[in-house]
Write a protein that holds these residues in place. Sequence first.
Motif, PDB file in Angstrom:
ATOM      1  N   VAL B  32      10.271   1.173  -8.504  1.00 35.03           N
ATOM      2  CA  VAL B  32       9.678   0.195  -7.574  1.00 35.03           C
ATOM      3  C   VAL B  32       8.638   0.800  -6.634  1.00 35.03           C
ATOM      4  N   ALA B  33       8.725   2.103  -6.384  1.00 34.25           N
ATOM      5  CA  ALA B  33       7.825   2.684  -5.374  1.00 34.25           C
ATOM      6  C   ALA B  33       6.685   3.510  -5.964  1.00 34.25           C
ATOM      7  N   MET B  34       6.992   4.308  -6.967  1.00 31.54           N
ATOM      8  CA  MET B  34       5.974   5.238  -7.469  1.00 31.54           C
ATOM      9  C   MET B  34       4.729   4.566  -8.052  1.00 31.54           C
ATOM     10  N   PRO B  35       4.834   3.364  -8.645  1.00 31.33           N
ATOM     11  CA  PRO B  35       3.609   2.751  -9.194  1.00 31.33           C
ATOM     12  C   PRO B  35       2.519   2.510  -8.142  1.00 31.33           C
ATOM     13  N   HIS B  36       2.863   2.591  -6.858  1.00 30.76           N
ATOM     14  CA  HIS B  36       1.875   2.288  -5.818  1.00 30.76           C
ATOM     15  C   HIS B  36       1.165   3.530  -5.283  1.00 30.76           C
ATOM     16  N   SER B  39      -2.792   3.423  -5.159  1.00 30.79           N
ATOM     17  CA  SER B  39      -3.346   2.604  -4.072  1.00 30.79           C
ATOM     18  C   SER B  39      -3.235   3.339  -2.747  1.00 30.79           C
ATOM     19  N   LEU B  40      -2.079   3.931  -2.526  1.00 31.12           N
ATOM     20  CA  LEU B  40      -1.862   4.632  -1.261  1.00 31.12           C
ATOM     21  C   LEU B  40      -2.810   5.807  -1.115  1.00 31.12           C
ATOM     22  N   GLY B  75      13.481  -7.243  -3.480  1.00 30.49           N
ATOM     23  CA  GLY B  75      12.841  -8.548  -3.562  1.00 30.49           C
ATOM     24  C   GLY B  75      11.752  -8.751  -2.531  1.00 30.49           C
ATOM     25  N   THR B  76      11.726  -7.890  -1.495  1.00 36.90           N
ATOM     26  CA  THR B  76      10.637  -7.989  -0.522  1.00 36.90           C
ATOM     27  C   THR B  76       9.481  -7.110  -1.008  1.00 36.90           C
ATOM     28  N   ASN B  77       8.418  -7.077  -0.224  1.00 34.48           N
ATOM     29  CA  ASN B  77       7.171  -6.478  -0.687  1.00 34.48           C
ATOM     30  C   ASN B  77       7.168  -4.949  -0.517  1.00 34.48           C
ATOM     31  N   MET B  78       7.514  -4.257  -1.589  1.00 31.09           N
ATOM     32  CA  MET B  78       7.572  -2.791  -1.546  1.00 31.09           C
ATOM     33  C   MET B  78       6.197  -2.196  -1.199  1.00 31.09           C
ATOM     34  N   ARG B  79       5.146  -2.763  -1.774  1.00 29.84           N
ATOM     35  CA  ARG B  79       3.810  -2.206  -1.566  1.00 29.84           C
ATOM     36  C   ARG B  79       3.419  -2.302  -0.084  1.00 29.84           C
ATOM     37  N   ALA B  80       3.654  -3.456   0.521  1.00 28.79           N
ATOM     38  CA  ALA B  80       3.335  -3.625   1.945  1.00 28.79           C
ATOM     39  C   ALA B  80       4.194  -2.690   2.793  1.00 28.79           C
ATOM     40  N   TRP B  81       5.442  -2.505   2.391  1.00 29.64           N
ATOM     41  CA  TRP B  81       6.345  -1.617   3.122  1.00 29.64           C
ATOM     42  C   TRP B  81       5.817  -0.181   3.081  1.00 29.64           C
ATOM     43  N   LEU B  82       5.368   0.250   1.914  1.00 30.25           N
ATOM     44  CA  LEU B  82       4.835   1.608   1.789  1.00 30.25           C
ATOM     45  C   LEU B  82       3.564   1.778   2.631  1.00 30.25           C
ATOM     46  N   PHE B  83       2.709   0.770   2.619  1.00 33.43           N
ATOM     47  CA  PHE B  83       1.478   0.869   3.416  1.00 33.43           C
ATOM     48  C   PHE B  83       1.792   0.900   4.911  1.00 33.43           C
ATOM     49  N   VAL B 143      -8.830  -2.764   8.112  1.00 36.37           N
ATOM     50  CA  VAL B 143      -8.543  -4.121   7.622  1.00 36.37           C
ATOM     51  C   VAL B 143      -9.349  -4.440   6.354  1.00 36.37           C
ATOM     52  N   LEU B 144     -10.569  -3.922   6.260  1.00 38.21           N
ATOM     53  CA  LEU B 144     -11.351  -4.181   5.046  1.00 38.21           C
ATOM     54  C   LEU B 144     -10.706  -3.531   3.826  1.00 38.21           C
ATOM     55  N   LEU B 145     -10.246  -2.310   3.996  1.00 41.13           N
ATOM     56  CA  LEU B 145      -9.570  -1.631   2.885  1.00 41.13           C
ATOM     57  C   LEU B 145      -8.366  -2.432   2.411  1.00 41.13           C
ATOM     58  N   LEU B 146      -7.555  -2.853   3.381  1.00 40.53           N
ATOM     59  CA  LEU B 146      -6.314  -3.536   3.018  1.00 40.53           C
ATOM     60  C   LEU B 146      -6.578  -4.923   2.430  1.00 40.53           C
ATOM     61  N   ALA B 147      -7.543  -5.635   3.003  1.00 41.28           N
ATOM     62  CA  ALA B 147      -7.788  -7.011   2.544  1.00 41.28           C
ATOM     63  C   ALA B 147      -8.624  -7.044   1.273  1.00 41.28           C
ATOM     64  N   VAL B 148      -9.759  -6.378   1.302  1.00 37.70           N
ATOM     65  CA  VAL B 148     -10.714  -6.559   0.203  1.00 37.70           C
ATOM     66  C   VAL B 148     -10.374  -5.672  -0.992  1.00 37.70           C
ATOM     67  N   VAL B 149     -10.018  -4.430  -0.723  1.00 38.30           N
ATOM     68  CA  VAL B 149      -9.774  -3.500  -1.827  1.00 38.30           C
ATOM     69  C   VAL B 149      -8.342  -3.632  -2.346  1.00 38.30           C
ATOM     70  N   GLU B 150      -7.383  -3.677  -1.428  1.00 37.79           N
ATOM     71  CA  GLU B 150      -5.983  -3.688  -1.855  1.00 37.79           C
ATOM     72  C   GLU B 150      -5.408  -5.094  -1.999  1.00 37.79           C
ATOM     73  N   GLY B 151      -6.150  -6.096  -1.526  1.00 37.71           N
ATOM     74  CA  GLY B 151      -5.752  -7.471  -1.784  1.00 37.71           C
ATOM     75  C   GLY B 151      -4.602  -8.003  -0.951  1.00 37.71           C
ATOM     76  N   PHE B 152      -4.359  -7.420   0.204  1.00 33.23           N
ATOM     77  CA  PHE B 152      -3.300  -7.944   1.065  1.00 33.23           C
ATOM     78  C   PHE B 152      -3.792  -9.182   1.802  1.00 33.23           C
ATOM     79  N   THR B 153      -2.868 -10.087   2.105  1.00 35.74           N
ATOM     80  CA  THR B 153      -3.217 -11.263   2.905  1.00 35.74           C
ATOM     81  C   THR B 153      -3.290 -10.852   4.372  1.00 35.74           C
ATOM     82  N   CYS B 154      -3.868 -11.737   5.191  1.00 33.91           N
ATOM     83  CA  CYS B 154      -3.964 -11.451   6.630  1.00 33.91           C
ATOM     84  C   CYS B 154      -2.569 -11.267   7.232  1.00 33.91           C
ATOM     85  N   ARG B 155      -1.649 -12.089   6.775  1.00 31.79           N
ATOM     86  CA  ARG B 155      -0.281 -11.998   7.307  1.00 31.79           C
ATOM     87  C   ARG B 155       0.346 -10.647   6.944  1.00 31.79           C
ATOM     88  N   GLU B 156       0.126 -10.220   5.719  1.00 24.60           N
ATOM     89  CA  GLU B 156       0.676  -8.917   5.310  1.00 24.60           C
ATOM     90  C   GLU B 156       0.021  -7.775   6.097  1.00 24.60           C
TER      91      GLU B 156
END
Lengths: 261, 205
Positions: B32-36, B39-40, B75-83, B143-156
Amino acid sequence: MNCSDITEIAPLYISAELDARRASEFDAHLKTCPACMSELGAQARLDERFREALLAEEVDVSRVNRRIRELIAAESFRPAAAVSQPRSGRWVTAAAGVAAAFLLVAAGYLLVPGHVARVYADAARDHQLEVVQRQARPWIVDPAAIAALAVQQGIAGSVPLELDASYHLERAKVCRLDGHLYLHLVYSDGTREFSLFLRQRDGQHLTGAIRGFANGRFLRAASADNEHLLAFETSRLTVMVATDQPAGAAEHFAKAASAAL
Amino acid sequence: MGQAGLTGVCLPCSVHWIATTVTARQDEFEHVAMPHSRSLLRVARRLASDPAAAEDLVQETYFRAWRSFDQFQAGTNMRAWLFRILFNAFYAQGRRISAAPILVSLDAPGREAEPQSRSGPSLAEVAEISNAFGELSSEHRAVLLLAVVEGFTCREIAGILTLPIGTVMSRLSRGRQALRERLSPAAPKVWEARAGAGRAGKEIR
């Protein structure tokens, strides 16, 4: 919804976070406002260019993934990992300790390759012979000459005269550990002496048990020949500490060195 | 295997149980964690001062994640947690986001600058955008990196950077505008980035 509203909530529209009602209002405004439509299109194109440019950079994760897996394997086999497991009786806890001890030993063999063990062993022997037993070796004591020696080794500006206001630089020389040249610095707090080995960081990474963090860096610990060894890496340097002093004193010195380097 | 399963079992079985449990936990983390990590590392390279420091930052992120893995809710967002851990680790070290862009050589392109495919941007394009991005403020870059490149929502992103969502939106608007001004100085500015941190943020909470 007017143009000002559109400007404010555009980030939510782009990331599809608007609820259905507001998304519908946003769409309705765009249909009647060419300026906002044009601006949103320009932002979308900019996003696309930016995303493509940054994703075009090749990111090689093979080395960092290997290091992460080594770390996790080492951390997994620490006794603390077993403590968090369900316990059912005193002897099971003891069994967990025994298991962890077995695994820790196994991990030690797996995670401390020969060449790394040699680096630590060489550092321990160097400190023992040259600092503790004070074998006759040519040392440099002039700070300016020591600084010049650092320049020669490609690590200019990496020799603090004092660490944490507790340790002062006594002397220096160049030595060879496991085939690599290190600048060997000796610091003293007035009664005890500590060896600090520095060299320019390259592709080879240190292994060994993680003791903790020092200024955001992993602090690795080992022991050889009754010497305590601690090692860490900065963005420029590979750093090792060797001392015959107790582990706590060695760690205190290593943290002072990490703060200064 | 639960607690009851251990009662009355022999010592070698317990040893086996501990080893199996540790391995299972590692397997799950690997899954669950290493695939990210890619991105990191990509983001870390834009945060840290040099490639070695970026790798250290990613290592530290995973080390912290592994130690807290029991607290992660499946079940929660592992990628957001790692970031979130990545940015926490970065800021905890008192570091500022590097102002220096990753250098892209036009004369002798290295592996880091190679486009992934023929249809990708040219080296000149990558260099231009990379340089323009490097001139932005650290807040806008994050914020540009996270939103535009990594595709996170504003809430994330708000969760990752521990910011109000209105602040994220405002920084995104300003960051996009600033990047655009650097890349197309002559472009008409129909939308001026506005402070706007309060209103929109309140509306969607």
